[in-house]
Each structure stands twice: as structure tokens, then as C-alpha cells.
Design an enzyme around this catalytic site. Sequence first.
Site, PDB file in Angstrom:
ATOM      1  CB  SER A 183      -0.949  -0.007   1.192  1.00 62.62           C
ATOM      2  OG  SER A 183      -0.223  -0.105   2.397  1.00 62.62           O
ATOM      3  CG  HIS A 211      -3.652  -0.732  -2.452  1.00 61.76           C
ATOM      4  ND1 HIS A 211      -4.110   0.566  -2.448  1.00 61.76           N
ATOM      5  CD2 HIS A 211      -3.426  -1.050  -1.150  1.00 61.76           C
ATOM      6  CE1 HIS A 211      -4.142   1.018  -1.211  1.00 61.76           C
ATOM      7  NE2 HIS A 211      -3.734   0.058  -0.406  1.00 61.76           N
ATOM      8  CE  LYS A 243      -7.489   1.348   0.725  1.00 65.01           C
ATOM      9  NZ  LYS A 243      -6.914   0.428   1.693  1.00 65.01           N
TER      10      LYS A 243
HETATM   11  C1  LIG Z   1      -6.957   0.338   3.111  1.00 66.59           C
HETATM   12  C2  LIG Z   1      -6.362  -0.984   3.441  1.00 66.59           C
HETATM   13  C3  LIG Z   1      -6.961  -1.834   4.370  1.00 66.59           C
HETATM   14  C4  LIG Z   1      -8.130  -1.402   5.205  1.00 66.59           C
HETATM   15  O1  LIG Z   1      -9.302  -1.353   4.481  1.00 66.59           O
HETATM   16  P1  LIG Z   1     -10.465  -0.376   4.953  1.00 66.59           P
HETATM   17  O2  LIG Z   1     -11.678  -0.882   4.283  1.00 66.59           O
HETATM   18  O3  LIG Z   1     -10.065   0.992   4.543  1.00 66.59           O
HETATM   19  O4  LIG Z   1     -10.547  -0.516   6.453  1.00 66.59           O
HETATM   20  C5  LIG Z   1      -6.409  -3.078   4.548  1.00 66.59           C
HETATM   21  N1  LIG Z   1      -5.327  -3.472   3.871  1.00 66.59           N
HETATM   22  C6  LIG Z   1      -4.702  -2.671   2.982  1.00 66.59           C
HETATM   23  C7  LIG Z   1      -3.506  -3.159   2.258  1.00 66.59           C
HETATM   24  C8  LIG Z   1      -5.199  -1.400   2.750  1.00 66.59           C
HETATM   25  O5  LIG Z   1      -4.573  -0.577   1.899  1.00 66.59           O
END
Ligand SMILES: *Cc1c(COP(=O)(O)O)cnc(C)c1O
Length: 397
Positions: A183, A211, A243
Site C-alpha cells: 500500500s 490495491h 478503494k
Molecule cells: C486500506 C487498506 C486496508 C483497510 O481497508 P479499509 O476498508 O479501509 O478498512 C487493509 N489493507 C490494505 C492493504 C489497505 O490498503
Amino acid sequence: MAIESIENRFAPILAKREAESLYRRRPLVTSPQTAEMQINGLQVINFSSNDYLGLANHPALKHSCETIQDLSYGSGAAHLVTGHHLEHHLLEDELADWLGCERALLFSTGYMANLAIQQTLMQKGDWILADKLNHASLVDGARYSEADLKRYPHLDMTALEKRLQKAQQENRQCLIVTDGVFSMDGDCAPLQTIQALAKTYQAWLFLDDAHGFGPLGEQGKGTLAHFNLTPDENTIIMGTLGKAFGASGAFVAGSEVLIETLIQMARPYIYTTAMPPINARVARTALKQVQQADAEREQLRRNIQQFQTGATQLGLTLWPSDSAIQPIMLGSSEQAVLWSDFLKKQGLWVTAIRPPTVPKNTARLRVTLSAAHTDAHIKKLLHALARCQDDFPSSNT
Ligand SMILES: *Cc1c(COP(=O)(O)O)cnc(C)c1O
């Protein structure tokens, strides 16, 4: 017994953070989330969001929101009580079909899904083998489980195999835990090797593809698909809906037994209210968009290339990443904040990422690209970065 006020304890801690350029502030958004938006009263081009395909502000998703009349807004209860709506159920079925898994299960957030998996599946004496640069929520998930957490150096497959060998000798169940696309770094886990190692040593694989889903793979099926791999019965996949999907929430996909186990035993699943059914309906629309988004994936790929080529010509230190996440490594937090502040004044929003989110001395600008960016947006960013180099030279660039 130490007695102190909250202020006495924490005001000095906050002051120290401020002095070290580590103080965090929440940028205030007053427009829709899209490539050009208003943040802190400034009109900016946003290079910080995870909206890789430009779906957050997509008319199809907004139209789905307008179909709320046959739904309540709130779900009213947890999934095991009376919160599990047909819209949740259909979304789960559609996600499972898309990924070729037996089942999928919705979570309110990816953070909670990551707590649930490790806490539920891993028992005392088991080992969690995790990449050192995994997302913070995966680290927290490991902490909440009774298994031992062993971290291997980033992408180091030799180190991973050594730990798997040791675990085999000691007869321990292992769960390999990795981001698909990291990330804060943007590079991909070598999933062919990881999947092969998991098979050889009978370890389970937990892939957080927050991602990867959307930008990567045919139909946006993520990092496994990107490498032409498919999940097997000991693979656990986590994806988020906040995302590239442009909605909110998360899902876990895998076998029937995996999903039933989570429903029976995962505390972060059981003891929380189901997401609003309208969010599930919007996410179903988003899933259709993600599947069809070949043009957006192609545009995103071109945008990434344009940025990489330009940044390399400037002599910037990029992390080796081909994904939408393109970190510019600056080293010190002060430097990262200087660059980020300068860019803001130029109408460009690029977040400085600092410890403890990333290791010490690896502060960076995390540039994220989206299919919604235009050629002109990226040119403007490159031009401003060239000025940063002149005005705030860094030992790193
Ligand atoms: C954003 C993210 C999460 C958390 O997800 P949310 O739905 O925002 O709580 C978990 N793992 C990774 C790699 C992320 O980038």
C-alpha cells in the site's frame, strides 16, 4: 500510583510530534472525490486517493444511491441478528462468482476483516509469516491472534522459505500473510513463488489485495489474476470496496468452510452492525463497473507510464513499482513535508507519508495515479516536482 490529567500526559507527546514533523492533520474535503477537487479550501488535483478507476464519483454509483426508496438506510442490526439484507447476500454471491471462489463474506471495513481472519484461523503454537511492509491492519490482526508473528524482510523469499522449513520441522501450521500490491510502496508480492512455497510446505496463504482489485488482472480480478494464478482451497483473499470500487466496506473470499468458520467465530464479523444495504447495492454496481473497466485500466497504465518516464527523467528516486502507487523516496520527514506543502501551493495534493506508517528514514511522497487523471494533470505534477528539486534539494534525489 501515578495520577495525572490527560493533558499532562499527552500535551508533551503532541508537542514532540509537531517538532519532529510527525503531526497528522485531516485535510478537509468540500467537493466530490475526483481528480480535481477542493481540499482545505484549495482547488487541487488529487494524487493521493485510492480511487484508481475513478469510480467514487461515477454516475452509475450515484444513480444506485438514488434507488434507496425500497430500502432503509440503516441495516438496524448485525448480520446474525436481522441486519443481513438480500443486497448483502447478492453482493457476496457476485463477488464469489467473479473471483471463482466458493463463497465471499462482507465486512464493514477491511481493517476489521484483517483482524477477523488471523484471530479466527490461527491458534496458539501456529506461526504467522508476514512481509515486513504489510499494511498496519495486517500487523494488528496478527497481534490479536494467539499465534506467533514472524516477519520476513520485504519480498525475501529465501527468508520466507527458511521459516517455513523451520515450521515444518517443528510441525507448526503456518499462515503466509502478504499485501498483493504494497500500500505504501506499490510493488507486488511475488505470488507465483509464494503460492508454490505455500503448497510445498502446506501453509495457508492470506492475500490482502486492497490495491490489486480493480486496477490489476482481467476484469480487475487483482494480483493473482495479474500473475495468471487462481486461488486454491487454502487461499484466503481480502479485498476492500472503498478503494478502486469507490464505495465502502470489504470482503473475504475463499472456501465454504472458511466463510462458515468466520460467520460462526469471527468476533469482528459477529459483533458489529451490517453495513447499510444501499452501500451493498452501490458496491454491486461498482463490481459491474470494475469488471467492464478495460478502458480505464488501459488509461491508468498509460498514466503510470507517463509519470514514471517523466519522474525518471527528472532523476527522482522512485520505488520499483509498476502499479498506480508511485512513491518518491525523500528520506527525511521534514523533506517530505516541505515538498508536499510546496505542491499544495501549486494546486497539487500529494500526501507525505512518514514514520510510523513507513520505516524510519523512508519518508516519501506517495503519488497515486487514477484513470481519471489527464495528460495535463500529470504534466503539471512533473513540472512542480522539478521545482521542488531546485528549491528543496534532497540528498536522496
Ligand atoms: C486500506 C487498506 C486496508 C483497510 O481497508 P479499509 O476498508 O479501509 O478498512 C487493509 N489493507 C490494505 C492493504 C489497505 O490498503
